[in-house]
Write a protein that holds these residues in place. Sequence first.
Motif, PDB file in Angstrom:
ATOM      1  N   TYR A 115     -16.075 -20.874  49.488  1.00 42.45           N
ATOM      2  CA  TYR A 115     -15.656 -20.867  50.892  1.00 42.45           C
ATOM      3  C   TYR A 115     -14.397 -20.072  51.205  1.00 42.45           C
ATOM      4  O   TYR A 115     -14.277 -19.529  52.303  1.00 42.45           O
ATOM      5  CB  TYR A 115     -15.457 -22.309  51.384  1.00 42.45           C
ATOM      6  CG  TYR A 115     -16.740 -23.102  51.419  1.00 42.45           C
ATOM      7  CD1 TYR A 115     -17.760 -22.755  52.298  1.00 42.45           C
ATOM      8  CD2 TYR A 115     -16.931 -24.192  50.572  1.00 42.45           C
ATOM      9  CE1 TYR A 115     -18.945 -23.469  52.344  1.00 42.45           C
ATOM     10  CE2 TYR A 115     -18.114 -24.924  50.611  1.00 42.45           C
ATOM     11  CZ  TYR A 115     -19.110 -24.554  51.494  1.00 42.45           C
ATOM     12  OH  TYR A 115     -20.273 -25.261  51.524  1.00 42.45           O
ATOM     13  N   LEU A 116     -13.434 -20.038  50.303  1.00 43.72           N
ATOM     14  CA  LEU A 116     -12.146 -19.431  50.677  1.00 43.72           C
ATOM     15  C   LEU A 116     -12.141 -17.931  50.409  1.00 43.72           C
ATOM     16  O   LEU A 116     -12.724 -17.461  49.435  1.00 43.72           O
ATOM     17  CB  LEU A 116     -10.993 -20.102  49.927  1.00 43.72           C
ATOM     18  CG  LEU A 116     -10.823 -21.607  50.157  1.00 43.72           C
ATOM     19  CD1 LEU A 116      -9.511 -22.090  49.547  1.00 43.72           C
ATOM     20  CD2 LEU A 116     -10.871 -21.948  51.638  1.00 43.72           C
ATOM     21  N   PHE A 169     -15.271 -28.131  54.172  1.00 45.22           N
ATOM     22  CA  PHE A 169     -16.032 -27.254  53.271  1.00 45.22           C
ATOM     23  C   PHE A 169     -16.020 -27.830  51.858  1.00 45.22           C
ATOM     24  O   PHE A 169     -17.048 -27.896  51.192  1.00 45.22           O
ATOM     25  CB  PHE A 169     -15.447 -25.840  53.310  1.00 45.22           C
ATOM     26  CG  PHE A 169     -15.472 -25.264  54.691  1.00 45.22           C
ATOM     27  CD1 PHE A 169     -16.597 -24.624  55.171  1.00 45.22           C
ATOM     28  CD2 PHE A 169     -14.385 -25.394  55.541  1.00 45.22           C
ATOM     29  CE1 PHE A 169     -16.655 -24.120  56.454  1.00 45.22           C
ATOM     30  CE2 PHE A 169     -14.419 -24.892  56.829  1.00 45.22           C
ATOM     31  CZ  PHE A 169     -15.557 -24.257  57.288  1.00 45.22           C
ATOM     32  N   ALA A 170     -14.841 -28.289  51.422  1.00 41.09           N
ATOM     33  CA  ALA A 170     -14.735 -28.858  50.080  1.00 41.09           C
ATOM     34  C   ALA A 170     -15.441 -30.208  49.996  1.00 41.09           C
ATOM     35  O   ALA A 170     -15.953 -30.578  48.941  1.00 41.09           O
ATOM     36  CB  ALA A 170     -13.264 -29.003  49.693  1.00 41.09           C
ATOM     37  N   LEU A 223      -7.842 -19.358  53.908  1.00 42.17           N
ATOM     38  CA  LEU A 223      -8.756 -20.030  54.828  1.00 42.17           C
ATOM     39  C   LEU A 223     -10.217 -19.693  54.522  1.00 42.17           C
ATOM     40  O   LEU A 223     -10.519 -18.630  53.981  1.00 42.17           O
ATOM     41  CB  LEU A 223      -8.442 -19.616  56.277  1.00 42.17           C
ATOM     42  CG  LEU A 223      -7.030 -19.911  56.783  1.00 42.17           C
ATOM     43  CD1 LEU A 223      -6.890 -19.458  58.228  1.00 42.17           C
ATOM     44  CD2 LEU A 223      -6.683 -21.375  56.656  1.00 42.17           C
ATOM     45  N   PRO A 224     -11.133 -20.584  54.936  1.00 41.34           N
ATOM     46  CA  PRO A 224     -12.575 -20.310  54.779  1.00 41.34           C
ATOM     47  C   PRO A 224     -13.080 -19.410  55.899  1.00 41.34           C
ATOM     48  O   PRO A 224     -13.969 -19.784  56.663  1.00 41.34           O
ATOM     49  CB  PRO A 224     -13.196 -21.711  54.841  1.00 41.34           C
ATOM     50  CG  PRO A 224     -12.256 -22.492  55.695  1.00 41.34           C
ATOM     51  CD  PRO A 224     -10.882 -21.937  55.459  1.00 41.34           C
ATOM     52  N   ILE A 225     -12.472 -18.241  56.008  1.00 38.88           N
ATOM     53  CA  ILE A 225     -12.732 -17.353  57.150  1.00 38.88           C
ATOM     54  C   ILE A 225     -12.799 -15.905  56.688  1.00 38.88           C
ATOM     55  O   ILE A 225     -12.024 -15.477  55.823  1.00 38.88           O
ATOM     56  CB  ILE A 225     -11.601 -17.519  58.201  1.00 38.88           C
ATOM     57  CG1 ILE A 225     -11.761 -18.848  58.944  1.00 38.88           C
ATOM     58  CG2 ILE A 225     -11.584 -16.357  59.196  1.00 38.88           C
ATOM     59  CD1 ILE A 225     -10.598 -19.194  59.829  1.00 38.88           C
ATOM     60  N   MET A 235     -17.001 -20.196  57.551  1.00 36.62           N
ATOM     61  CA  MET A 235     -18.104 -20.160  56.601  1.00 36.62           C
ATOM     62  C   MET A 235     -19.296 -21.011  57.007  1.00 36.62           C
ATOM     63  O   MET A 235     -20.359 -20.916  56.407  1.00 36.62           O
ATOM     64  CB  MET A 235     -17.611 -20.574  55.214  1.00 36.62           C
ATOM     65  CG  MET A 235     -16.744 -19.515  54.575  1.00 36.62           C
ATOM     66  SD  MET A 235     -17.657 -17.993  54.272  1.00 36.62           S
ATOM     67  CE  MET A 235     -16.320 -16.856  54.000  1.00 36.62           C
ATOM     68  N   ALA A 256     -15.475 -24.992  45.250  1.00 41.42           N
ATOM     69  CA  ALA A 256     -15.271 -25.029  46.700  1.00 41.42           C
ATOM     70  C   ALA A 256     -14.439 -23.815  47.127  1.00 41.42           C
ATOM     71  O   ALA A 256     -14.762 -23.145  48.116  1.00 41.42           O
ATOM     72  CB  ALA A 256     -14.578 -26.323  47.109  1.00 41.42           C
ATOM     73  N   VAL A 269     -19.899 -29.767  56.288  1.00 39.41           N
ATOM     74  CA  VAL A 269     -19.983 -28.567  57.128  1.00 39.41           C
ATOM     75  C   VAL A 269     -20.867 -28.851  58.344  1.00 39.41           C
ATOM     76  O   VAL A 269     -21.732 -29.729  58.316  1.00 39.41           O
ATOM     77  CB  VAL A 269     -20.539 -27.356  56.345  1.00 39.41           C
ATOM     78  CG1 VAL A 269     -19.538 -26.891  55.320  1.00 39.41           C
ATOM     79  CG2 VAL A 269     -21.861 -27.690  55.703  1.00 39.41           C
TER      80      VAL A 269
END
Lengths: 419, 95
Positions: free
Chosen positions: B43-44, A401-402, A253-255, A345, B39, A406
């Motif tokens: 981000y990940l 995000f990709a 995850l983007p976390i 993010m 990406a 955002v």
Amino acid sequence: MSTDRYSIFSVLREALRGHTGWKPAWREPEPKAAYDIVIVGGGGHGLATAHYLAKVHGLTNIAVVEKGWIGGGNVGRNTTIVRSNYLLPGNAPFYEHSMKLWEELEQDLNYNAMVSQRGVVNLFHSDGQRDAYARRGNAMRLHGIDSELLDVPELKRILPMLDYDNARFPVKGALRQKRGGTVRHDAVAWGYARAADGRGVDIIQNCEVTGFRIEAGRVVGLETSRGFIGAKKVGLACAGNSSRVAGMAGLRLPIESHVLQAFVSEGIKPFIDTVCTFGAGHFYISQSDKGGLVFGGDIDGYNSYASRGNLPTIEDVAEGGMALMPAIGRVKLLRHWGGIMDMSMDGSPIIDRTPIEGLYLNAGWCYGGFKATPASGWSFAHLIATDTPHETATAYRLDRFATGRVIDEKGVGAQPNLH
Amino acid sequence: MRIPCPYCGVRGVDEFSYLGDATLVRPDASVPNAEAAFADYVYLRDNPAGRHRELWQHAVGCQSWLVVTRDTRTHAIEQVEAARDIAAARASGAE
């Protein structure tokens, strides 16, 4: 006869018979072999999701599994503030939906959550900041949200104790949302748990998810510390630990998980009757009904699952408080604690499907999850029940995000050197 | 939390600034799926509960970039290395 519905009459009746008729607010069922829907995480968001799935969508073959106990996670570790003073189109309608649900929450749940619309005041200190807050206030009004820009004489009537002539950050005015305020946070968890349980939802505490069973790209159930539980659909609402739980299903995850500290002072006489934020000094404050000053600041700024922070941040928050309101200098700190935040993010949440069929994600609430509780539950229930995002939550996509979509409400995410 | 800087000794965490996961490797921009790789890179995160290798800078000290191995559940620090040593080892193919 037991007392199922809370009212002034039930309180009087129970007072006359020695409080012998109260029942536990929810059952403690053993997990069934399978459910239509299992929600992972018995915090505010998970319980609200179960409640709205049952109430709005009529689905009741649902379990909420919680690794600890109800009210023991972040829902009991925040500073209880609710507001909808957001700027961006992707956020404002969602948080205003939440605000409206807060306003009717107690009647909906038949539970006293001590919703107190005492106002939220954001201070500004320069012409540039005044312009930014005027823009935010106008954006809120365009979304039908109340806002007002206060000058110093108006602000002094509300907050006479501020240091208006602070050398570094003189107070020049504030943006206020009068409908914002505070809600007793653990009552929110208990109220949602009781209401969901009343509609047949099984709330299973001390039940930790240890893995997912996924067949042909579709989730079929959960391995837990209390055995396998089959599920047609699984919703993750375990912010703070989202990366860990989603990791068991093979998702990244983007976390980042960060620790955010909060503080309560000893109880004092009525001192501040609104919520006041001092963004420039990393400090915000309100006063609980017991009299304690409830305050906090920024995240510590490093990955942590420790539920406790370090002393430099405590010093930073205390310095912010002293700069803004020197009168609190003699007040003693009663307790402080840390909660684990899903820092996404871009600083905005995720309510979306995942690449795994039947697995839904509610995560990335940063330090703003509490105020979102009702709308998060409402939108997540809508997504799980209908497989389409709720109209107020379409921007909270996992793939944003990709794809470059955002939502930079504050212009910061987990990256601590941007805070 | 205190971080033992290899150059300055044990110093308080407030002297350091944090950048995050030190195990991420910048993707090669010339490969066909570079956009997706970037990406993921930007981000990940693994975001582990436990052992985490992370970048810190001794910003108010010697300004060195450090790779700290720390347990995110206890904040206990296992190892601190100079980031330049790790970058040099990575460049020479040792890691």
